[in-house]
Design an enzyme around this catalytic site. Structure first.
Site, PDB file in Angstrom:
ATOM      1  N   LEU A  11       0.898  -1.255  -0.074  1.00  0.00           N
ATOM      2  CA  LEU A  11       0.151   0.006   0.026  1.00  0.00           C
ATOM      3  C   LEU A  11       1.017   1.314  -0.125  1.00  0.00           C
ATOM      4  O   LEU A  11       1.671   1.728   1.048  1.00  0.00           O
ATOM      5  CB  LEU A  11      -1.060   0.185   1.273  1.00  0.00           C
ATOM      6  CG  LEU A  11      -1.840  -1.312   1.407  1.00  0.00           C
ATOM      7  CD1 LEU A  11      -2.814  -1.035   2.566  1.00  0.00           C
ATOM      8  CD2 LEU A  11      -2.404  -1.652   0.189  1.00  0.00           C
ATOM      9  N   ARG A  18       3.120  15.151   5.408  1.00  0.00           N
ATOM     10  CA  ARG A  18       4.035  15.445   6.679  1.00  0.00           C
ATOM     11  C   ARG A  18       5.557  15.621   6.264  1.00  0.00           C
ATOM     12  O   ARG A  18       6.408  15.889   6.809  1.00  0.00           O
ATOM     13  CB  ARG A  18       3.795  14.562   8.013  1.00  0.00           C
ATOM     14  CG  ARG A  18       2.534  15.002   8.689  1.00  0.00           C
ATOM     15  CD  ARG A  18       2.500  14.115   9.869  1.00  0.00           C
ATOM     16  NE  ARG A  18       1.876  13.070   9.301  1.00  0.00           N
ATOM     17  CZ  ARG A  18       1.313  11.848  10.271  1.00  0.00           C
ATOM     18  NH1 ARG A  18       1.654  11.940  11.667  1.00  0.00           N
ATOM     19  NH2 ARG A  18       1.093  10.919   9.770  1.00  0.00           N
ATOM     20  N   GLU A 157      -8.830  -0.768  18.626  1.00  0.00           N
ATOM     21  CA  GLU A 157      -8.244   0.529  18.441  1.00  0.00           C
ATOM     22  C   GLU A 157      -8.003   1.143  19.972  1.00  0.00           C
ATOM     23  O   GLU A 157      -8.827   0.971  20.812  1.00  0.00           O
ATOM     24  CB  GLU A 157      -8.970   1.415  17.747  1.00  0.00           C
ATOM     25  CG  GLU A 157      -8.868   1.176  16.199  1.00  0.00           C
ATOM     26  CD  GLU A 157      -7.476   0.812  15.488  1.00  0.00           C
ATOM     27  OE1 GLU A 157      -6.734   1.628  15.783  1.00  0.00           O
ATOM     28  OE2 GLU A 157      -7.213  -0.042  14.759  1.00  0.00           O
ATOM     29  N   ASN A 371      39.720  16.879 -19.721  1.00  0.00           N
ATOM     30  CA  ASN A 371      39.048  15.969 -20.621  1.00  0.00           C
ATOM     31  C   ASN A 371      37.673  16.641 -21.253  1.00  0.00           C
ATOM     32  O   ASN A 371      36.978  15.977 -22.349  1.00  0.00           O
ATOM     33  CB  ASN A 371      38.394  14.944 -19.917  1.00  0.00           C
ATOM     34  CG  ASN A 371      37.792  15.312 -18.494  1.00  0.00           C
ATOM     35  OD1 ASN A 371      37.881  16.468 -17.847  1.00  0.00           O
ATOM     36  ND2 ASN A 371      36.862  14.277 -17.943  1.00  0.00           N
ATOM     37  N   ALA A 408      57.760  18.297 -15.074  1.00  0.00           N
ATOM     38  CA  ALA A 408      56.864  19.102 -14.258  1.00  0.00           C
ATOM     39  C   ALA A 408      56.348  20.334 -14.504  1.00  0.00           C
ATOM     40  O   ALA A 408      57.213  21.136 -15.526  1.00  0.00           O
ATOM     41  CB  ALA A 408      57.900  19.453 -12.907  1.00  0.00           C
TER      42      ALA A 408
END
Length: 451
Positions: A11, A18, A157, A371, A408
């Site tokens: 379900l 909320r 309940e 890239n 480098a």
């Protein structure tokens, strides 16, 4: 395995107001997986013959997420029994066990759902099985009233409980097993003579007992039946899921130095003797081989890390990263859609994207593969045993040959042959004594300004 076929009805038609979110409640993730998909995954080992997800009319995203499971629409929303009946066309003629659960209970376990199916095959031949739990604070949960032999007599309940019933600690989790031979007939008889005018699934117990059919209970853990209806409960479910994943990782041979700081995804796979330092985050799609060391504050997502590799600290592996055996990815290094071959090292402050770094190659600090040209991505190949000097930019598409050296500070935009040295530098210029004169002039000006 159960002897009877199993069908699952989940379900998921609640609006989740909320949650305060445009995303349907059941699509909010726990450990990186939408809640509804976690439930479907949990049920998979039971091999349901039919799985039906009941949704609200505008929940197209939910229907897409659960495919290929069948879906049904509840319109209007008139209670839980009405929601199950929305799946009628998929349940007609089914005489096995129907498991009914909610899409916002992401912590359910396979063991509990097997117990539910097993209870439906018990000697009492029940029409209904109800999952119960014992919370520390029963609060306003419905109570499960059982007889001395454990049979379920009623679901009451909280607002309807008398004082004795309110002292019952065994509460209704809302998850049920139904006998498919009688389920639809019983559901059709549920009325809506109540304050909300809704059709409550809990009423099926009284109807089944009135026909002389047994009803039984299965006891589950309070933690796993927790429903998620707001962000606080979502965070609570995440904490539970993370604890389970951490415990599983350690039980299977991984060392988590500070478990509470490690964040897993539902599909994270760690090998044996993996060590994970504090504050590591695993996103979706990560597989880690044996004897890998992942250092603190690293983030991995969509990555495959082979045995004996070393990652971090502060490393980021993005989707498509493959780190092969004994390779090293160091601090503040980002790797995306790139293969770092066995024994290669990218240790410091580098970005390697859309690339291949060959075996035993060394990539110096501050190196980047350029890239992206603003329109397309291009590939960089760094050969086996190559050495890339610090602060170099490799402008893709480009190939650095096996054993080649890049000096480098170079910007390399053309291929470099095997074993060649390539560098790009402006000539160095020196002006004798210039620095001393510069300092003297500055100090003189500073003294005059002070006067």
């Amino acid at each position: 395995m159960t002897q009877r076929a199993v069908a699952a009805v989940i379900l998921a038609a609640g609006m989740g107001t909320r949650m305060k979110s445009a995303l349907p409640k059941v699509l909010h993730p726990v450990a990186g997986r939408p809640m509804i998909n976690r439930i479907i995954d949990t049920l998979a080992p039971l091999a349901p013959e039919r799985t039906v997800v009941v949704t609200a009319p505008d929940h197209d995203a939910v229907r897409a997420a659960v495919a290929p499971a069948k879906t049904a629409v509840q319109q209007p929303a008139l209670g839980t029994a009405h929601a199950v009946l929305a799946a009628r066309e998929h349940l007609e003629g089914f005489d096995g066990i129907i498991l009914v659960m909610f899409g916002d209970t992401p912590l359910l376990t396979e063991e509990t759902m097997r117990a539910m199916a097993g209870a439906m095959e018990g000697p009492a031949d029940p029409a209904v099985a109800v999952l119960g739990f014992r919370p520390e604070d029963p609060a306003a949960y419905g109570r499960l009233v059982t007889s001395g032999d454990g049979a379920l007599e009623a679901i009451v309940e909280f607002r309807d409980c008398d004082e004795a019933q309110r002292r019952i600690g065994f509460c209704n989790a809302g998850i049920m097993g139904l006998d498919g031979r009688v389920a639809l007939a019983l559901l059709d008889r549920i009325g809506n003579d109540n304050a909300k005018g809704e059709y409550y699934l809990t009423d099926i117990v009284a109807l089944a007992r009135a026909e002389g059919r047994a009803c039984v209970t299965v006891e589950g853990d309070a933690e796993e039946v927790m429903g998620v209806d707001d962000r606080l409960r979502l965070a609570a479910a995440e904490r539970v899921a993370q604890r389970r994943l951490r415990n599983d990782a350690m039980a299977n041979g991984a060392t988590l130095i500070d478990p509470e700081t490690v964040h897993f995804c539902w599909d994270t796979r760690l090998g044996r003797d993996v060590t994970v330092e504090p504050h590591v985050v695993f996103g979706p799609g990560v597989t880690v081989g044996d004897d890998v060391h992942i250092k603190a504050f690293s983030h991995l997502e969509g990555a495959d890390v082979h045995a004996t590799a070393e990652i971090g600290p502060y490393a980021r592996l993005r989707p498509g990263a493959e780190i092969q055996a004994a390779a090293r990815i160091g601090n503040f290094v980002e790797v995306k859609k790139a293969v770092i071959e066995a024994g290669a090292k990218v240790n410091h402050l580098s970005y390697i994207g859309d690339a291949r770094v060959g075996r035993q190659a060394n990539v110096g600090a501050g190196t980047i593969t350029c890239n992206y040209d603003g329109f397309d991505k291009h590939h960089t190949h760094i050969g086996a045993g190559a050495f890339i000097g610090s602060n170099s930019a490799l402008v893709a598409p480009v190939r650095i040959g096996d054993g080649a050296i890049v000096g480098a500070g170079s910007t390399i935009a053309e291929d470099v042959a095997d074993d060649d040295l390539a560098f790009t530098r402006a000539p160095q210029t020196a002006k004798s004594g210039w620095a001393a004169g510069f300092r003297a002039g500055r100090q003189d000006r500073k003294n005059k300004n002070a006067k």
